[in-house]
Write an enzyme that holds these catalytic residues in place. Structure first.
Site, PDB file in Angstrom:
ATOM      1  N   PRO A  84       0.793  -1.238   0.000  1.00  0.00           N
ATOM      2  CA  PRO A  84       0.000   0.000   0.000  1.00  0.00           C
ATOM      3  C   PRO A  84       0.818   1.276   0.000  1.00  0.00           C
ATOM      4  CG  PRO A  84      -0.845  -1.565   1.596  1.00  0.00           C
ATOM      5  CD  PRO A  84       0.472  -2.100   1.128  1.00  0.00           C
TER       6      PRO A  84
ATOM      7  N   CYS B  84      17.435  28.820   4.441  1.00  0.00           N
ATOM      8  CA  CYS B  84      17.963  29.827   3.522  1.00  0.00           C
ATOM      9  C   CYS B  84      17.832  29.333   2.084  1.00  0.00           C
ATOM     10  CB  CYS B  84      19.420  30.117   3.879  1.00  0.00           C
ATOM     11  SG  CYS B  84      20.086  31.571   3.043  1.00  0.00           S
ATOM     12  N   GLU B  85      16.600  29.154   1.646  1.00  0.00           N
ATOM     13  CA  GLU B  85      16.280  28.655   0.308  1.00  0.00           C
ATOM     14  C   GLU B  85      14.970  29.273  -0.157  1.00  0.00           C
ATOM     15  OE1 GLU B  85      17.701  26.673  -1.903  1.00  0.00           O
ATOM     16  OE2 GLU B  85      19.433  26.067  -0.708  1.00  0.00           O
TER      17      GLU B  85
END
Length: 471
Positions: free
Chosen positions: A324, A398-399
């Protein structure tokens, strides 16, 4: 969505502007932004006076005791979904996907609920071992298992090893001889079926790293090699067409091709393989645009597909296995964050966007940045009389691509100190979490009947620096 920039899609020219300032077409403005959408949350999730509780525990109290961010695991929901698949697929073997989320606690729950366990690394196998899971109910996946991992699997007596390359067959043949062991083996095949899912999580088309191609003849050669190896017991074929799949249509084509190979093996090699694994990767509801099928419906549809194809081929039905995937643990967990800052940003054309920054981010849920995944969110600590406002929930890293929820309606008065909860984070969030920016990975907190228990504790600075030999 742009994907060409080496630092991720959000860095490509215009990428962030393409995230629809008005929100996606499927996202409707709610009459009351305090209300939960039950489809998106675990079974015991409730709001009382705007305060979200799971398992009879207020998330306010989880944060007060364990801090934030924190993953909150609904034990009743997890067990219920495991049981639903076990009962719906009663004639099958149901394998839980260890890679989605794994801990010794959840492994013990799985053992108690009668499920099997799929692992794909030595580390995951070790968790199963430490939890005392019956090794005969373990399947070992992976496209590049090391000799050490294979040897350990043989020593522990795992129930099946799913081979993925001729090199692996060579290694297993040699190791079984050296260790004087035998092992049951399934051969993973690619059926040339691409499920309707993200490119990176569609795994049955030909141009990818998994399995042996049916169309090239490699699959039949691999089966012959396994059959001829003295230490390898050929159990059957394994197919997996992808992940986050909402219906059985893709399985119909895959089953036809894999069962045709199954029949061909009987005719040309003279062996009737007793089992077959059709994979799975069933989908869950991350947002209101998702419509997952019930396990009972999937079981009925897949059983009819296999029965029809076997009748057409004139062969007996093998014993079937399914996996599953995220469908058991995914909806059973949510993540709770504390809001740190809120800012409104002016966009072209006079539109504005509200950025809600929280104390986690892509280090605890990389899926939005990695897969362009959609998530939902709700204010979790209070009721609000404010009107709904379209917001974007972002992290502290920091992105530019550090986005957790691209589009969601939250109360317009959301403010620092509020709690925001994101549902559907049980699968591939904690298991893919990182220490990016030297973040500490959050704890996993199980809740049931008003009680809190720690499944995985929060990392500490000492944990973070444990491998830094200069610290």
């Amino acid at each position: 969505m742009p994907t060409s920039h080496p630092s991720g899609w959000a860095h490509a020219d215009g990428a962030l502007n393409q995230l629809r300032p008005g929100g996606p077409s499927w996202l409707s403005e709610p009459t009351d932004p305090n209300e939960l959408v039950p489809l998106l949350w675990s079974d015991t999730a409730r709001k009382v006076d705007g305060v979200l509780s799971v398992g009879g525990v207020r998330l306010l109290d989880v944060v007060a005791q364990e801090g934030s961010p924190a993953y909150v695991l609904d034990e009743v929901d997890f067990r219920g979904r495991a049981r639903a698949f076990k009962e719906a697929f009663a004639a099958y073997d149901v394998f839980y996907a260890g890679k989605a989320f794994l801990s010794t606690t959840t492994v013990r729950w799985l053992a108690e609920e009668g499920l099997n366990l799929d692992v794909c690394s030595g580390g995951e196998l070790t968790v199963a071992e430490r939890a005392g899971f019956p090794m005969e109910r373990v399947g070992f996946h992976g496209n590049n298992k090391t000799e050490g991992e294979l040897a350990r699997a043989l020593e522990l007596g795992v129930g099946r090893i799913i081979v993925d390359s001729f090199h692996e067959i060579d290694r297993l043949e040699r190791l079984t001889s050296e260790l004087d062991r035998t092992t049951r083996v399934m051969v993973r095949v690619t059926a040339g079926v691409e499920a309707h899912t993200h490119e990176y999580i569609a795994t049955a088309h030909e141009d990818q790293k998994f399995g042996f191609s049916i169309t090239s003849g490699d699959a039949l050669d691999a089966v012959r090699r396994v059959h001829d190896a003295p230490g390898l017991d050929l159990l059957g074929l394994h197919s997996h067409i992808g992940s986050q799949i909402f219906d059985s249509s893709g399985f119909e084509v895959a089953a036809r091709r894999v069962l045709a190979l199954h029949a061909r093996v009987s005719e040309e090699i003279g062996v009737a393989m007793p089992e077959m694994d059709l994979g799975g990767g069933f989908g869950i509801a991350y947002t209101t645009q998702d419509d997952p099928a019930e396990p009972s419906d999937l079981a009925a549809q897949m059983s009819e597909i296999v029965a029809h194809e076997c009748r057409a081929l004139g062969i007996d039905e093998p014993r079937l296995s399914i996996e599953p995937g995220r469908a058991i643990v995914g909806p059973a967990m949510c993540t709770v964050y504390t809001v740190g800052t809120v800012k409104d940003v002016a966009l072209d054309g006079g539109a504005r966007r509200t950025y809600v920054s929280v104390d986690g981010g892509m280090s605890d849920n990389i899926r939005t940045a990695l897969y362009d995944a959609d998530y939902s969110a709700t204010l979790a600590n209070r009721a609000s009389a404010a009107a709904p406002r379209l917001a974007r929930v972002v992290g502290k890293h920091c992105e530019a691509g550090d986005i957790l929820v691209k589009d969601e309606f939250l109360p317009a008065d959301v403010a620092p100190g509020d709690l925001v909860a994101v549902p559907g984070t049980g699968a591939y969030c904690r298991s893919m979490a990182s220490n990016y920016n030297h973040a500490l990975r959050p704890p996993v907190i199980a809740v049931r009947d008003g009680k809190i228990s720690v499944v995985l504790r929060r990392e500490t600075v000492d944990d973070l620096l444990a491998t830094d030999v200069g610290a």
